[in-house]
Design an enzyme around this catalytic site. Structure first.
Site, PDB file in Angstrom:
ATOM      1  N   ASN A 174      -2.017  -3.879   8.571  1.00  0.00           N
ATOM      2  CA  ASN A 174      -2.976  -4.954   8.374  1.00  0.00           C
ATOM      3  C   ASN A 174      -3.333  -5.126   6.904  1.00  0.00           C
ATOM      4  O   ASN A 174      -2.577  -4.725   6.026  1.00  0.00           O
ATOM      5  CB  ASN A 174      -4.208  -4.779   9.257  1.00  0.00           C
ATOM      6  CG  ASN A 174      -4.583  -6.111   9.898  1.00  0.00           C
ATOM      7  OD1 ASN A 174      -5.061  -7.000   9.215  1.00  0.00           O
ATOM      8  ND2 ASN A 174      -4.333  -6.250  11.189  1.00  0.00           N
ATOM      9  N   HIS A 216      -5.311  -3.871   4.565  1.00  0.00           N
ATOM     10  CA  HIS A 216      -5.254  -2.769   3.611  1.00  0.00           C
ATOM     11  C   HIS A 216      -3.814  -2.342   3.359  1.00  0.00           C
ATOM     12  O   HIS A 216      -3.449  -1.981   2.235  1.00  0.00           O
ATOM     13  CB  HIS A 216      -6.080  -1.583   4.113  1.00  0.00           C
ATOM     14  CG  HIS A 216      -6.382  -0.567   3.060  1.00  0.00           C
ATOM     15  ND1 HIS A 216      -5.708   0.632   2.969  1.00  0.00           N
ATOM     16  CD2 HIS A 216      -7.283  -0.572   2.044  1.00  0.00           C
ATOM     17  CE1 HIS A 216      -6.193   1.327   1.949  1.00  0.00           C
ATOM     18  NE2 HIS A 216      -7.144   0.626   1.373  1.00  0.00           N
ATOM     19  N   CYS A 217      -2.977  -2.410   4.386  1.00  0.00           N
ATOM     20  CA  CYS A 217      -1.586  -1.978   4.270  1.00  0.00           C
ATOM     21  C   CYS A 217      -0.757  -2.862   3.355  1.00  0.00           C
ATOM     22  O   CYS A 217       0.241  -2.411   2.787  1.00  0.00           O
ATOM     23  CB  CYS A 217      -0.930  -1.949   5.644  1.00  0.00           C
ATOM     24  SG  CYS A 217      -1.750  -0.937   6.879  1.00  0.00           S
ATOM     25  N   ILE A 218      -1.129  -4.138   3.221  1.00  0.00           N
ATOM     26  CA  ILE A 218      -0.310  -5.064   2.434  1.00  0.00           C
ATOM     27  C   ILE A 218      -0.850  -5.258   1.016  1.00  0.00           C
ATOM     28  O   ILE A 218      -0.346  -6.091   0.271  1.00  0.00           O
ATOM     29  CB  ILE A 218      -0.167  -6.430   3.139  1.00  0.00           C
ATOM     30  CG1 ILE A 218      -1.515  -7.157   3.224  1.00  0.00           C
ATOM     31  CG2 ILE A 218       0.464  -6.247   4.513  1.00  0.00           C
ATOM     32  CD1 ILE A 218      -1.411  -8.593   3.731  1.00  0.00           C
ATOM     33  N   ARG A 261       0.831  -1.204   0.000  1.00  0.00           N
ATOM     34  CA  ARG A 261       0.000   0.000   0.000  1.00  0.00           C
ATOM     35  C   ARG A 261       0.862   1.249   0.000  1.00  0.00           C
ATOM     36  O   ARG A 261       0.526   2.260  -0.651  1.00  0.00           O
ATOM     37  CB  ARG A 261      -0.922  -0.002   1.224  1.00  0.00           C
ATOM     38  CG  ARG A 261      -1.803   1.226   1.400  1.00  0.00           C
ATOM     39  CD  ARG A 261      -2.839   1.375   0.335  1.00  0.00           C
ATOM     40  NE  ARG A 261      -3.615   0.152   0.142  1.00  0.00           N
ATOM     41  CZ  ARG A 261      -4.619   0.033  -0.725  1.00  0.00           C
ATOM     42  NH1 ARG A 261      -4.944   1.065  -1.501  1.00  0.00           N
ATOM     43  NH2 ARG A 261      -5.275  -1.109  -0.852  1.00  0.00           N
TER      44      ARG A 261
END
Length: 370
Positions: A354, A356-358, A95
């Site tokens: 989490n 969304h971050c990956i 992200r």
């Protein structure tokens, strides 16, 4: 493919950043492996990443970028229909290190290549070096054969959220942090966001989630779920620092109007926990001077807002049995046309982010190829 550098900005050329809830062609991820961020050589985190990739792959093509020394392991652990490509990185937060994709009314796809300094550089950043991460955007642009707009601004993808209709939400804690763009003031940062993302209205929230090591990324606190609608991390415990942060954000969001003149509807998602790192979890992480330490008792910035919206699925983190079902029920109500898939995501959270971050969505478009 090399495109000629245009003197015009993406917005002047008609490009804009679409909302995450609009159709995608693909999702991009990276493979975790660094032992100073992920415990036990990232093997537990890799298992969680496999689950996330498999869930999203029900909805759209998934690309997973892998360092050469982990290519064979990743290829053997990921389902065969997931596209594994050699794409070197310093860590696995696509992200933030990946491109921000743009679309054009004529169907073209392009991207913004922001400056990246590992969430603060040498003044509070999370690891060093970050040289491989900085090359990821250019490599993906070359793979896809799309135009790459190089922006003179330090921005991570998790620091911005858009509705695709001219509105952007971000936090002062992150984008106004002196470890990002110390020579730019708010008005200059707003000018660049409008120029490179095609947005008109920018809503500033003061802070992100409590103890978020990214300096308060908005995608852990608040996100658009539809035009004129946002989901917000919510905490009812007045003794918890998140309580004041959530209420402060709620007041600003409910008083704001988006680029179309709509007042925002805010949906509250309960906060898990509070969650902390266990002694056994911290003990499995290598201690290096070039990365942020993981210590027993540290507060984790757990949030159910950190989910991914796919074409036909919503992939959400399972973080706390006391709140998982309630959060899932809210997301099922907000996304009636999509199947909500819960993933046990504590191992991802232990690394600092989490789901969304990956992940990074590639919007549906018609790439311009030679």
């Amino acid at each position: 493919m090399n495109h000629p550098v245009s003197p015009l900005t993406p917005a002047e050329l008609g490009f804009r950043m679409p909302a995450e809830f609009t159709p995608h062609d693909a999702c991009w991820m990276l493979w975790p492996q660094r032992p100073d961020n992920w415990r036990y050589g990232a093997k537990p985190a890799q298992a969680a990443f496999v689950e996330v990739a498999a869930a999203i792959a029900e909805s759209e093509t998934v690309f997973v970028g892998v360092n050469d020394d982990q290519y064979e392991n990743a290829r053997n652990r990921l389902p065969s229909h997931i596209r594994v490509i050699e794409l070197s990185s310093n860590d696995a937060w696509m992200r933030d290190v990946g491109p921000t994709f743009l679309t054009h009314p004529d169907g073209r796809l392009a991207m913004v290549d922001w400056e990246f300094n590992a969430w603060g550089g040498l003044h509070g950043g999370l690891y060093f070096p970050w040289d491989k991460d900085r090359r990821i955007r250019r490599k993906i642009a070359d793979m896809l054969g799309i135009e790459r707009f190089i922006a003179p601004l330090v921005v991570e993808g998790g620091a911005i959220h858009v509705d695709g209709e001219g509105t952007l939400i971000t936090t002062e804690e992150c984008l106004l942090n002196p470890n990002r763009n110390p020579d730019l003031d708010r008005s200059e940062i707003e000018r660049l966001l409008r120029a490179y993302l095609g947005v008109e209205t920018i809503i500033w929230l003061p802070r992100g989630c409590y103890q978020d090591e990214t300096d308060g990324h908005v995608d852990n606190l608040c996100c658009f779920v539809a035009p004129g609608e946002v989901a917000l991390t919510w905490c009812d415990d007045e003794r918890d620092p998140q309580h004041a942060i959530s209420r402060e954000a709620l007041a600003i969001l409910e008083a704001a109007s988006d680029a179309r003149g709509r007042r925002l509807t805010v949906h509250r998602l309960p906060m898990p926990g509070p969650l902390t790192i266990a002694e056994a979890e911290a003990g499995g992480v290598d201690r290096l001077s070039s990365s942020r330490p993981r210590q027993s008792g540290d507060r984790l910035a757990g949030s159910y807002v950190n989910f991914y919206i796919g074409n036909s699925v919503v992939v959400m983190p399972r973080l706390d049995p006391a709140h998982d079902d309630a959060a899932r029920a809210i997301l099922e109500r907000l996304f009636p046309g999509r199947r909500v898939i819960g993933i046990d995501a504590r191992e991802i959270l232990l690394g600092g982010g989490n789901i969304h971050c990956i992940t990074q969505q590639q919007p549906a478009a018609r790439p311009c190829r030679p």
